[in-house]
Motif scaffolding. Structure first.
Motif, PDB file in Angstrom:
ATOM      1  N   ARG A 182       0.817  -1.208   0.000  1.00  0.00           N
ATOM      2  CA  ARG A 182       0.000   0.000   0.000  1.00  0.00           C
ATOM      3  C   ARG A 182       0.855   1.264   0.000  1.00  0.00           C
ATOM      4  O   ARG A 182       0.455   2.296  -0.558  1.00  0.00           O
ATOM      5  CB  ARG A 182      -0.946  -0.015   1.199  1.00  0.00           C
ATOM      6  N   LEU A 183       2.016   1.202   0.601  1.00  0.00           N
ATOM      7  CA  LEU A 183       2.902   2.363   0.585  1.00  0.00           C
ATOM      8  C   LEU A 183       3.604   2.516  -0.760  1.00  0.00           C
ATOM      9  O   LEU A 183       3.723   3.620  -1.286  1.00  0.00           O
ATOM     10  CB  LEU A 183       3.956   2.245   1.692  1.00  0.00           C
ATOM     11  N   LEU A 184       4.075   1.415  -1.325  1.00  0.00           N
ATOM     12  CA  LEU A 184       4.880   1.466  -2.543  1.00  0.00           C
ATOM     13  C   LEU A 184       4.048   1.395  -3.813  1.00  0.00           C
ATOM     14  O   LEU A 184       4.515   1.761  -4.886  1.00  0.00           O
ATOM     15  CB  LEU A 184       5.903   0.322  -2.541  1.00  0.00           C
ATOM     16  N   ALA A 185       2.802   0.884  -3.697  1.00  0.00           N
ATOM     17  CA  ALA A 185       1.892   0.776  -4.846  1.00  0.00           C
ATOM     18  C   ALA A 185       2.482  -0.068  -5.981  1.00  0.00           C
ATOM     19  O   ALA A 185       2.218   0.174  -7.151  1.00  0.00           O
ATOM     20  CB  ALA A 185       1.511   2.159  -5.357  1.00  0.00           C
ATOM     21  N   ASN A 186       3.292  -1.032  -5.621  1.00  0.00           N
ATOM     22  CA  ASN A 186       3.911  -1.898  -6.623  1.00  0.00           C
ATOM     23  C   ASN A 186       4.178  -3.247  -5.980  1.00  0.00           C
ATOM     24  O   ASN A 186       4.914  -3.333  -4.988  1.00  0.00           O
ATOM     25  CB  ASN A 186       5.223  -1.266  -7.131  1.00  0.00           C
ATOM     26  N   ARG A 187       3.582  -4.294  -6.548  1.00  0.00           N
ATOM     27  CA  ARG A 187       3.672  -5.618  -5.936  1.00  0.00           C
ATOM     28  C   ARG A 187       5.104  -6.139  -5.868  1.00  0.00           C
ATOM     29  O   ARG A 187       5.539  -6.669  -4.848  1.00  0.00           O
ATOM     30  CB  ARG A 187       2.787  -6.613  -6.705  1.00  0.00           C
ATOM     31  N   GLN A 188       5.866  -5.991  -6.964  1.00  0.00           N
ATOM     32  CA  GLN A 188       7.235  -6.513  -6.975  1.00  0.00           C
ATOM     33  C   GLN A 188       8.111  -5.768  -5.977  1.00  0.00           C
ATOM     34  O   GLN A 188       8.908  -6.381  -5.253  1.00  0.00           O
ATOM     35  CB  GLN A 188       7.838  -6.404  -8.374  1.00  0.00           C
ATOM     36  N   ASP A 189       7.957  -4.452  -5.927  1.00  0.00           N
ATOM     37  CA  ASP A 189       8.730  -3.668  -4.965  1.00  0.00           C
ATOM     38  C   ASP A 189       8.391  -4.092  -3.539  1.00  0.00           C
ATOM     39  O   ASP A 189       9.269  -4.165  -2.674  1.00  0.00           O
ATOM     40  CB  ASP A 189       8.441  -2.181  -5.131  1.00  0.00           C
ATOM     41  N   ALA A 190       7.107  -4.368  -3.291  1.00  0.00           N
ATOM     42  CA  ALA A 190       6.678  -4.779  -1.949  1.00  0.00           C
ATOM     43  C   ALA A 190       7.242  -6.149  -1.596  1.00  0.00           C
ATOM     44  O   ALA A 190       7.657  -6.387  -0.455  1.00  0.00           O
ATOM     45  CB  ALA A 190       5.153  -4.796  -1.861  1.00  0.00           C
ATOM     46  N   GLU A 191       7.249  -7.060  -2.560  1.00  0.00           N
ATOM     47  CA  GLU A 191       7.798  -8.391  -2.312  1.00  0.00           C
ATOM     48  C   GLU A 191       9.282  -8.308  -1.983  1.00  0.00           C
ATOM     49  O   GLU A 191       9.764  -8.991  -1.074  1.00  0.00           O
ATOM     50  CB  GLU A 191       7.567  -9.286  -3.527  1.00  0.00           C
ATOM     51  N   ASP A 192       9.999  -7.479  -2.729  1.00  0.00           N
ATOM     52  CA  ASP A 192      11.425  -7.294  -2.456  1.00  0.00           C
ATOM     53  C   ASP A 192      11.631  -6.634  -1.091  1.00  0.00           C
ATOM     54  O   ASP A 192      12.522  -7.015  -0.328  1.00  0.00           O
ATOM     55  CB  ASP A 192      12.071  -6.428  -3.544  1.00  0.00           C
ATOM     56  N   ALA A 193      10.781  -5.650  -0.804  1.00  0.00           N
ATOM     57  CA  ALA A 193      10.933  -4.904   0.438  1.00  0.00           C
ATOM     58  C   ALA A 193      10.709  -5.788   1.655  1.00  0.00           C
ATOM     59  O   ALA A 193      11.456  -5.698   2.634  1.00  0.00           O
ATOM     60  CB  ALA A 193       9.958  -3.721   0.459  1.00  0.00           C
ATOM     61  N   VAL A 194       9.685  -6.634   1.617  1.00  0.00           N
ATOM     62  CA  VAL A 194       9.373  -7.441   2.799  1.00  0.00           C
ATOM     63  C   VAL A 194      10.517  -8.401   3.105  1.00  0.00           C
ATOM     64  O   VAL A 194      10.823  -8.654   4.274  1.00  0.00           O
ATOM     65  CB  VAL A 194       8.032  -8.192   2.625  1.00  0.00           C
ATOM     66  N   GLN A 195      11.179  -8.907   2.079  1.00  0.00           N
ATOM     67  CA  GLN A 195      12.327  -9.778   2.304  1.00  0.00           C
ATOM     68  C   GLN A 195      13.466  -8.996   2.965  1.00  0.00           C
ATOM     69  O   GLN A 195      14.091  -9.464   3.933  1.00  0.00           O
ATOM     70  CB  GLN A 195      12.799 -10.378   0.975  1.00  0.00           C
TER      71      GLN A 195
END
Length: 202
Positions: A46-59
């Protein structure tokens, strides 16, 4: 609410788990990953509005949390501590990539088969919602996400942001006014909360 808050690990069990990891039982960190991976992903998405960026970020966030776990003290709450790491990580990403403008563009679902992911996107990212979010600063958007989507109490958000819960209540009132001005009438029910009082445990 757009999402329902998932059952969280019992705080005492969580603190005991963190304590065992700090004492050297690294394998127990898998349980923390399983408990927080999805909530942190949704928050980053929700912050990044981009699924791939969020997946990378959570890792990256979960790795960073593990590396910093020995600095964690029980005077804090682990969930708040972890969300604070996630918030700082996402803000750094947005600033480094000069994504302040891009983050206001909310993905709209493509016209494809209604998979669970697309159904979620269609509920979270509507044109009227995108317009409303575009009027908010990153800090305002973060507070709205934590309160409305993540269903955190003002006391919990205060721990995450290191801010007085009462100050957050007042800030949320201002944010809701901004959102209501830009959202269509039929969408306003998404943001309706019980009457806000100065009781920070609501």
């Amino acid at each position: 609410m757009l999402t329902s808050r998932q059952d969280e690990m019992d705080p005492q069990e969580l603190e005991a788990l963190v304590g065992s990891i700090q004492k050297g039982d690294a394998n127990q960190y898998t349980r923390i990953v399983k408990a927080f991976q999805q909530p942190i992903f949704r928050y980053c998405y929700r912050l990044l509005a981009n699924r791939q960026d969020a997946e990378d970020a959570v890792q990256d966030i979960l790795v960073k949390a593990y590396q910093s776990l020995y600095q964690y003290k029980r005077s804090d709450h682990f969930s708040a501590w972890l969300y604070r790491i996630a918030y700082n990580h996402c803000m750094n990403l947005l600033r480094k990539r000069r994504m302040h403008n891009q983050v206001m563009r909310i993905f709209r679902p493509e016209t494809v088969s209604a998979s669970p992911e697309h159904e979620l996107d269609s509920r979270l990212y509507k044109p009227s919602l995108a317009t409303a979010l575009s009027q908010l600063t990153l800090e305002e958007r973060n507070l709205l996400i934590l309160r409305v989507f993540e269903e955190k109490t003002y006391a919990e958000i205060g721990e995450i942001l290191k801010t007085s819960p009462n100050a957050l209540v007042k800030r949320m009132i201002r944010i809701k006014k901004k959102v209501r001005k830009s959202m269509k009438t039929k969408e306003e029910s998404l943001w309706n909360e019980p009457n806000i009082t100065m009781n920070t445990k609501i």
